[in-house]
Design a protein around this motif. Structure first.
Motif, short mmCIF file in Angstrom:
data_model
loop_
_atom_site.label_atom_id
_atom_site.label_comp_id
_atom_site.label_asym_id
_atom_site.label_seq_id
_atom_site.Cartn_x
_atom_site.Cartn_y
_atom_site.Cartn_z
N GLN A 1 47.05 41.01 56.91
CA GLN A 1 47.16 39.71 57.57
C GLN A 1 47.10 39.86 59.10
O GLN A 1 47.55 40.85 59.66
CB GLN A 1 48.46 39.01 57.18
CG GLN A 1 48.60 38.73 55.69
CD GLN A 1 49.33 39.84 54.93
OE1 GLN A 1 49.09 41.02 55.16
NE2 GLN A 1 50.24 39.43 54.05
N THR B 1 46.64 44.70 43.07
CA THR B 1 46.14 44.65 44.45
C THR B 1 44.69 45.09 44.48
O THR B 1 44.37 46.20 44.06
CB THR B 1 46.98 45.56 45.37
OG1 THR B 1 48.33 45.11 45.38
CG2 THR B 1 46.44 45.54 46.79
N ASP C 1 46.56 41.52 51.60
CA ASP C 1 47.74 40.68 51.42
C ASP C 1 49.06 41.45 51.52
O ASP C 1 50.12 40.92 51.17
CB ASP C 1 47.68 39.93 50.08
CG ASP C 1 46.46 39.02 49.98
OD1 ASP C 1 46.12 38.42 51.00
OD2 ASP C 1 45.86 38.94 48.90
N GLN D 1 36.97 42.22 55.28
CA GLN D 1 38.36 42.49 55.66
C GLN D 1 38.47 43.77 56.48
O GLN D 1 39.22 43.84 57.46
CB GLN D 1 39.24 42.58 54.41
CG GLN D 1 39.53 41.24 53.75
CD GLN D 1 40.30 41.39 52.45
OE1 GLN D 1 39.96 42.21 51.60
NE2 GLN D 1 41.34 40.59 52.30
#
Length: 251
Positions: free
Chosen positions: A183, A228, A179, A235
């Protein structure tokens, strides 16, 4: 510690890893220099930022220490990291110059945090003795890069272009932060940029980890990204696909 020769350049050394396996080819002697101009919110070496004297060593000190372990480095060499290694570019250039005289493979691990167009001659002098660059591009978006590191990425990307123009073998290192730079918008923009370069011989996606938070805590410094998470396997695999799939210089 004073230099025995008044003209001798001393490096401000944070630490040394004598059997590094992740900072260039083969087993390596990894020299971490003290001091960094960037202020990365996720830095796992927070104690390297300051420029106060830590352990001062000459080029000969380093190479003599390297020689103690040289038998193990047949397919390796010296990697200089930090902090930001180019903050001590005069010492670094002299070290790499003497290393090449001894037929030692040289690798620079850098975020190019000190590069500017006015310093091109200094960097060109260094690069003529540099066999490999590990280039850390932390975020492709300039505004997000400023937020994440405290500095613009414009000079870093210019340095990447110079490495390409000079055909310096380079491996991209990209720390994947969920994030923040994970992205698709940012991954595809980064891919578009590296597609303009023709010197990359590798692309490493480094999953963000939280192990460095302890150093911030020990220093009594607030860690802003404590919420985080580390990236998932999916991912990381997705980022690998976006940045590596059909990359023309890795086929």
């Amino acid at each position: 510690m004073k230099a025995s020769n008044p003209k001798e350049i001393l490096g401000n050394v944070h630490s040394i890893e004598t059997f590094g396996a992740y900072d260039g080819p083969g087993l390596r002697y990894v020299l971490f220099l003290q001091g960094c101009p960037l202020r990365c919110k996720f830095c796992h070496n927070r104690d390297t930022w300051g420029t106060e004297d830590n352990k001062l060593m000459s080029v000969d000190d380093i190479l003599n220490d390297y020689d103690k372990y040289r038998a193990f480095y047949k397919k390796g060499g010296i990697t200089v990291s930090g902090g930001e290694a180019t903050l001590q570019i005069e010492f670094l250039t002299e070290l790499f110059k003497k290393a090449k005289e001894k037929n030692i493979h040289t690798c620079l691990d850098t975020s190019a945090g000190t590069f500017s167009e006015t310093r091109i001659p200094e960097f060109e002098a260094l690069l003529q003795y540099t066999d490999l660059v590990l280039l850390d591009i932390k975020h492709i978006d300039d505004e997000r890069h400023k937020w994440l590191t405290g500095a613009s990425n414009k000079n870093i990307l210019k340095f990447a272009k110079i490495l390409s123009d000079k055909k310096i073998p380079t491996i991209l290192r990209h720390i994947l932060l969920p994030d923040i730079n994970s992205q698709d918008e940012y991954l595809y923009r980064l891919r578009d940029f590296i597609d303009t370069l023709d010197n990359f011989i590798g692309i490493d996606i480094l999953p963000y980890h939280t192990k460095g938070i302890m150093k911030w805590d020990n220093m009594g410094v607030d860690y802003e990204l404590k919420d985080t998470p580390e990236p998932t396997k999916q991912q990381v695999e997705h980022a690998e696909y976006v940045l590596k799939h059909n990359y023309k210089y890795m086929q």
